[in-house]
Structures are given as C-alpha cells and as structure tokens.
Design a protein around this motif. Structure first.
Motif, PDB file in Angstrom:
ATOM      1  N   UNK A  62      35.690  34.674  30.562  1.00 33.50           N
ATOM      2  CA  UNK A  62      35.041  35.570  31.435  1.00 33.50           C
ATOM      3  C   UNK A  62      35.991  36.380  31.948  1.00 33.50           C
ATOM      4  N   UNK A  63      35.734  37.639  31.900  1.00 29.65           N
ATOM      5  CA  UNK A  63      36.537  38.616  32.332  1.00 29.65           C
ATOM      6  C   UNK A  63      36.023  39.380  33.721  1.00 29.65           C
ATOM      7  N   UNK A  64      36.973  39.409  34.816  1.00 27.41           N
ATOM      8  CA  UNK A  64      36.790  39.640  36.281  1.00 27.41           C
ATOM      9  C   UNK A  64      37.698  40.454  36.871  1.00 27.41           C
ATOM     10  N   UNK A  65      37.341  41.244  37.980  1.00 28.86           N
ATOM     11  CA  UNK A  65      38.295  42.037  38.708  1.00 28.86           C
ATOM     12  C   UNK A  65      37.993  40.984  39.864  1.00 28.86           C
ATOM     13  N   UNK A  66      39.068  40.230  40.596  1.00 27.53           N
ATOM     14  CA  UNK A  66      39.171  39.339  41.567  1.00 27.53           C
ATOM     15  C   UNK A  66      39.188  40.411  43.092  1.00 27.53           C
ATOM     16  N   UNK A  67      39.058  39.789  44.055  1.00 30.84           N
ATOM     17  CA  UNK A  67      38.915  40.486  45.438  1.00 30.84           C
ATOM     18  C   UNK A  67      40.307  40.590  45.711  1.00 30.84           C
ATOM     19  N   UNK A  82      30.817  32.708  39.852  1.00 23.66           N
ATOM     20  CA  UNK A  82      29.709  33.237  40.505  1.00 23.66           C
ATOM     21  C   UNK A  82      30.175  34.743  41.056  1.00 23.66           C
ATOM     22  N   UNK A  83      29.231  35.411  42.028  1.00 19.37           N
ATOM     23  CA  UNK A  83      29.349  36.731  42.298  1.00 19.37           C
ATOM     24  C   UNK A  83      30.690  37.123  42.956  1.00 19.37           C
ATOM     25  N   UNK A  84      30.963  36.001  43.541  1.00 17.70           N
ATOM     26  CA  UNK A  84      32.089  36.495  44.721  1.00 17.70           C
ATOM     27  C   UNK A  84      33.628  36.340  43.681  1.00 17.70           C
TER      28      UNK A  84
END
Length: 444
Positions: A281-286, A331-333
């Motif tokens: 799962x690749x993602x840009x965290x807040x 999740x989306x957050x």
C-alpha cells in the motif's frame, strides 16, 4: 424471538471469462468495471447494462493478469500487471483499450504480489474531515466531490494546507543542505512546529551522503502535488519493493535493507530474511511533507512501514500474523487500516506519525484461513474481505464488527473492490464470475 436477516443476493453476476478472474478495478469516474483473468484477458464491463463492452488479451495466457489499477490522476488510463515481468499502461477510449500500450514497464517481477498506486489523504483544517484520495491533485470543484461533507471554504482550506506543506518541504531542504541527523529535529513555519514523520535522520539530503546510489535509483519523489502517480511493486528480488514513476516509466527507488551493516554486524531489519513481498500500500501521509510512504506485508507475516526519505531502513516493522500477509488496505485518512493473511486473523492497526509506530488495535478471528484481498470504502465506514472460503465478508470499520457474509461464489474469492460512489461492491473469483453487490448505501 428475532431472526437474522438473510444476506442479500448479488444485484448482478457478470459472466464472460473462461478462467479464474484474478483482478478487478472500478473506473474512477464512470460506471465501468475492469476485470482480468488467468489467461491474460482484460474485460471492460458496462455496469448499467451489466454487459461486456470490449475485451482483449493484454498479457500472454501463460502469464495471465494478476493486477489492475486505475486512478483519477490517470484519467482514462488503466494499468495491467502480468506474471510476465511487465506492467502495461493502456488508454481507454470509446469503450475499448488502445491497440498498443502507451507504456510498458519491465519490472522483471514474476510472482503474485499485486501492484499498488499511490494514494493520499488531504485534510480540511476547518472541519478535520478527510477528502477522498487524489482529489487535491486537480483544482477542486465542489460539484465533482461526490460523497464529501465539506463546504467550499473547507476545500479552499485543504488546498491551502497542501500548498503550505509543499513550501515547508522546499524550505527544509533548502535551509539545511547536508545537515546531520542531529541538526534538524523540527521545522517552524508561520508560528507552528511541524514534526518530521520519521525523524530528521531520514532527510534525503543527509541520507544520500552515507549510502550508495544503488539504493536510490534517482531522487525520490519529493512532492505529491505535481500530479504524478507512483507505483509500488515487488521487484526482481521478491523481497525488494521498487517504486516507479508512471508518467516517465522510470524506476525511482528500491526499498531494501541490507543483511549486514558496514561493520559486518547483522542489521535489525533485513528484507531478505522477511521473505517475499506479498502485499503493498503506497500512500502520502498527512505529515510526510509530500514524501511517499509504503506499507509492505511480507512472507513471514510481518509489516514494514517505509518512508522514501530513507529507502534502506523502514520507519518501523511489526509482526501481527503467523502466516504470509496477503492483503493490506489503508483508510482514506491514511491513519490506520486492515491486514489479512494466510492465517485466521484480520488485524486492525493504526499508524502513529509522531512516534513512527504501527499499533495493533484489534484482531478478529476469521472462521477460515486465507484473506486474498481487502477493500475499505472511500468513506471509511465499512470494508470487505475476499476469502479463500468462497465468501465476501463485510465489516464495520470504526466499530470493528462483522456486518454481513455474502455467499455466491463457488471457489476462492480473489479480489474485492468498492465503486467510487460507494454504491457497489464487486467481487471476483476462481469460479470465473464477477458478482456485484449493493448494501449499506452511503449516508445511512
């Protein structure tokens, strides 16, 4: 005495594949479903008429399709992954794929870990609510933000917040060239102190001076605000994760920890010792200042959280499963998610960005081992699992409780996905069918 309501039947069953359906993906904005099978065929379905629009062979029958991906940033483009060591980018025009792929990426990856495209959560500083992934990359139009509770003021605030993070990153990289790990522990901007997600030692400028170029093919993606889409995929070495820029077709980063350090001592985390990469799962965290992060599930049952500022060492690693991790979803957050494995557990976890830890929140014992895929709906209210036991199970994400067991398939369920409008669940199976389900509509 009350009796339980029977689970709903599928609203439609799509038939057309002649072999196991291995992957599926909804179009990001149209009532279209893409499905791929073990013979290398990719079918495009009209979800209004429940009929095939077109089909073509995108990978050889010997390789098959093992992954399909779309993104709102890719517009009318779809990626197909074959077990022939390639990922192909196709254009979807007039109900059919282009005759030739727009791009063919030779990954030299020949096992069964599915590709994953980067996602991002953007937060409104007014309401604290998260906007759906990728929405920030284009100019936000309230009329196109389906399923979002947010005023125009919220949207403008989110845009401003994201732009500020880009400025923060530029400032920190320009202000501390060649800094040591101890020199930068926090960045102060406009009176607010923003702590770095994984610590100052992971700044690329400092890291690049101590590690070889082989670990970072080129400069890692510095910002998610450039409209780029990055792909995470298991590499030629099955234990190594590679990051690719879809626009250029170039490999940008290897995520690999060595077995031994420069003094010959065993390292705390060795990718090779964890076995094959099984889920991504690749993602840009807040709080990443625009740096890509990747959550990886390995063959030994462990999860590793990587920050591309340090491609040689994960932020943290944990072992929640006793068998290979087969599925991951955030999740989306991007503050928590769910993992499934070849064991009997479904694990809820959270990501603590200030401490750089992945925390176990709850375990649910599954009646049968094996979770092939997990999908969390875009509103983060429910999620679904694809089981080896031929069942699709739906859970309440926040309460972490089971809601329904969907029975139709007669073989292993291989993939599950929610439509972007939250109205449909699609499940694919080795029985060569795709089932469409409608339950727990958004807003209820």
């Amino acid at each position: 005495m009350t009796t339980k309501r029977p689970p709903p039947d599928p609203v439609a069953v799509l038939r057309g594949h002649r072999t196991s359906v291995t992957a599926l993906c909804f179009h990001p904005s149209k009532p279209i479903l893409f499905t791929g099978d073990a013979a290398g065929e990719l079918r495009i379905w009209d979800l209004v008429r429940h009929k095939t629009i077109s089909s073509c062979r995108v990978h050889s029958p010997a390789a098959g399709v093992i992954g399909i991906a779309t993104s709102s940033l890719l517009a009318n483009k779809v990626l197909s992954q074959g077990r022939d060591g390639t990922v192909k980018c196709w254009e979807f025009v007039d109900g059919a794929l282009s005759r030739q792929p727009l791009l063919t990426i030779k990954t030299n990856s020949y096992h069964f870990c599915k590709l994953n495209l980067s996602k991002i959560a953007v937060f409104s500083t007014q309401s604290g609510k998260a906007f759906p992934a990728e929405a920030h990359q284009k100019k936000m139009d309230p009329s196109t933000m389906q399923g979002i509770d947010g005023s125009k003021k919220d949207i403008e605030s989110a845009e401003k917040t994201f732009d500020m993070e880009g400025e923060i990153h530029k400032k920190e990289m320009d202000s501390f060239p060649g800094c040591s790990p101890e020199q930068v522990s926090e960045i102060e901007v406009k009176g607010e102190v923003l702590l770095q997600t994984a610590g100052p030692s992971q700044l690329l400028s400092a890291h690049a001076k101590h590690h070889s170029v082989a670990d970072t093919v080129s400069s890692p993606p510095l910002s998610c605000g450039q409209g780029k889409v990055f792909m995470a995929i298991a590499g030629e070495e099955p234990s190594v994760v590679d990051i690719w820029d879809i626009d250029s077709g170039e490999q940008v980063v290897h995520l690999k920890s060595p077995d031994f350090d420069s003094h010959g001592n065993p390292t705390e985390f060795s990718t090779k010792s964890r076995g094959m990469c099984m889920a991504l799962q690749a993602f840009f965290p807040p709080k990443s200042h625009g740096f890509l992060n990747v959550l990886v599930g390995y063959e030994d049952g462990s999860l590793a959280w990587w920050d591309l500022r340090n491609p040689r060492t994960p932020v943290t690693s944990v072992r929640f499963h006793s068998e290979p991790v087969l599925s991951l979803a955030l999740d989306e957050e991007c503050r928590g998610g769910v993992s499934g494995a070849a064991d009997e557990k479904i694990v809820f976890f959270s990501l603590d960005y200030d401490k750089g830890t992945c925390l176990l929140k709850k375990e649910i014992n599954h009646p049968h081992p094996g979770i092939s895929d997990i999908s969390i709906r875009i509103d983060s209210k429910i999620f679904a699992t694809a089981g080896w036991d031929h069942r699709v199970r739906v859970y309440d994400y926040h309460k972490r409780k089971p809601l329904a067991i969907l029975k139709y398939h007669s073989a292993t369920v291989t993939s599950v996905s929610f439509s972007k409008d939250c109205k449909l669940i699609a499940s694919s199976s080795e029985d060569a069918t795709i089932a469409l389900w409608s339950l727990y509509p958004p807003g209820v």
